[in-house]
Design an enzyme around this catalytic site. Structure first.
Site, PDB file in Angstrom:
ATOM      1  N   PRO A 154      -2.333  26.992 -19.782  1.00  0.00           N
ATOM      2  CA  PRO A 154      -2.535  28.366 -19.303  1.00  0.00           C
ATOM      3  C   PRO A 154      -1.924  29.337 -20.296  1.00  0.00           C
ATOM      4  O   PRO A 154      -0.749  29.218 -20.653  1.00  0.00           O
ATOM      5  CB  PRO A 154      -1.770  28.376 -17.964  1.00  0.00           C
ATOM      6  N   ARG A 192      -2.267  26.833 -28.176  1.00  0.00           N
ATOM      7  CA  ARG A 192      -2.878  27.763 -29.129  1.00  0.00           C
ATOM      8  C   ARG A 192      -3.926  27.126 -30.021  1.00  0.00           C
ATOM      9  O   ARG A 192      -4.929  27.758 -30.362  1.00  0.00           O
ATOM     10  CB  ARG A 192      -1.784  28.402 -29.988  1.00  0.00           C
ATOM     11  N   CYS A 198       7.535  30.042 -18.352  1.00  0.00           N
ATOM     12  CA  CYS A 198       7.352  31.281 -19.104  1.00  0.00           C
ATOM     13  C   CYS A 198       8.682  32.019 -19.255  1.00  0.00           C
ATOM     14  O   CYS A 198       9.359  32.285 -18.255  1.00  0.00           O
ATOM     15  CB  CYS A 198       6.334  32.181 -18.418  1.00  0.00           C
ATOM     16  N   GLY A 225       3.275  21.286 -26.429  1.00  0.00           N
ATOM     17  CA  GLY A 225       4.063  21.889 -27.495  1.00  0.00           C
ATOM     18  C   GLY A 225       3.752  21.363 -28.875  1.00  0.00           C
ATOM     19  O   GLY A 225       4.090  20.223 -29.189  1.00  0.00           O
ATOM     20  N   GLY A 226       3.063  22.178 -29.682  1.00  0.00           N
ATOM     21  CA  GLY A 226       2.925  21.888 -31.101  1.00  0.00           C
ATOM     22  C   GLY A 226       1.816  20.951 -31.504  1.00  0.00           C
ATOM     23  O   GLY A 226       1.771  20.547 -32.677  1.00  0.00           O
TER      24      GLY A 226
END
Length: 330
Positions: free
Chosen positions: A5, A222, A88, A200-201
């Site tokens: 998300p 991302r 978050c 993550g990553g």
């Protein structure tokens, strides 16, 4: 596999693109606050397309009753999972007393989870960090997961970085605290009965496959947004499907079909949809030119299908100048 998300990114238009690329990947909404659902426009926040399944609703909040109410709405609207945001670190979220700061209150999170579990029949999951600020002791996240699991949560998605609540922006919180995949691996060892996914990553197949030997799932953020064509391999690589026959051109055409549907049914302008597919041709010759056409505001007056033809046949600058000159001359 799942796509994280991401605020301002993973709206229903983005999810439609991702679903065209992968049939099986679990998709998540942007975080929706309980206040928006208790006091706001429920349809605007929860409407999604049937083609998006499986899709999870991520909620932000810290009041058990409000979360239960919001989770019930999510179930009624057809979401396949309800996820609580405990990761978050933004100041806006902290002011609402939810997100990553909830990790400091595991009993409250447990109460929130129990309220939702008691209200809905779909899975209730938690996305969290592995620590807060400079607290890096493994016992912190271990005890958090254990206490929340006792309330009925069986699925945890761990962003393998600490969240720094002060001194770092949300963007910096995704980059500066070091990734510690070993912490998430230890969670899986200590809680073998739980479903543990890692976030993550991740930017390549090899690192994802390595983690799938250790934990139960991988969430990509991302890179899935900026390089969406990566998803076109996931069904074959991670779910054992036969290779698909997708091409970037076919995906673009199906997105234009979707733009036309959205325009006719909801009055949605294609420009607000096209922004999500600008990375579709990353790495290919002409990608920059193609991206310029689809993001050129001077072409907004044209139908999406005409813009697609321009993107495929003309350099962006020449196309934009020609179209702008035509408009000015009218």
């Amino acid at each position: 596999m799942s796509v994280a998300p991401m605020m301002d990114w993973t709206d229903r238009h983005c999810r439609h693109l991702h679903r065209l690329l992968s049939r099986h990947t679990l998709l998540y909404t942007e975080m929706v606050t309980t206040g928006a659902l208790v006091h706001g426009d429920v349809e605007r926040h929860l409407r999604f397309g049937e083609a998006e399944h499986p899709v999870a609703l991520q909620l932000g909040g810290s009041e058990p009753a409000d979360l239960a109410h919001s989770a019930k709405l999510g179930e009624q609207w057809g979401y396949d999972e309800i996820n609580l945001n405990c990761g978050c670190p933004s100041e806006r979220v902290q002011r609402g007393a939810f997100g990553a700061c909830l990790m400091n209150e595991p009993q409250l999170v447990a109460d929130c989870v129990k309220a939702m579990v008691d209200t809905v029949s779909v899975p209730v999951t938690v996305k969290h960090r592995i620590g807060i600020d400079k607290v890096e002791e493994y016992g912190f996240v271990r005890d958090f997961v254990g206490q929340v699991a006792d309330a009925g949560c069986t699925v945890f998605i761990a962003h393998a970085r600490n969240a720094w609540l002060k001194g770092l922006s949300p963007k910096e919180n995704r980059e500066i605290p070091p990734l510690r995949y070993d912490v998430v691996a230890q969670l899986k060892k200590d809680f073998p009965h739980l479903t543990i996914a890692i976030n993550g990553g991740f930017v390549a197949d090899a690192s994802v496959l390595e983690q799938l030997d250790v934990v139960d799932g991988v969430m990509v953020g991302r890179e899935a947004y900026h390089n969406p064509w990566w998803l076109a391999r996931w069904d074959e690589l991670f779910y054992g499907d036969a290779p698909n026959d997708l091409t970037r051109e076919l995906v673009e055409e199906r997105m234009v079909d979707y733009m036309e549907y959205e325009a006719a049914k909801y009055g949605t302008h294609w420009y607000s949809i096209a922004r999500h597919m600008l990375g579709l041709r990353n790495g290919l010759p002409g990608a920059r030119r193609w991206r310029q056409v689809w993001s050129d505001h001077r072409l907004k007056h044209l139908p999406a299908r005409e813009v697609m033809q321009i993107a495929r046949t003309k350099p962006a600058a020449a196309a934009a100048q020609a179209e702008w000159a035509e408009v000015q001359g009218q």
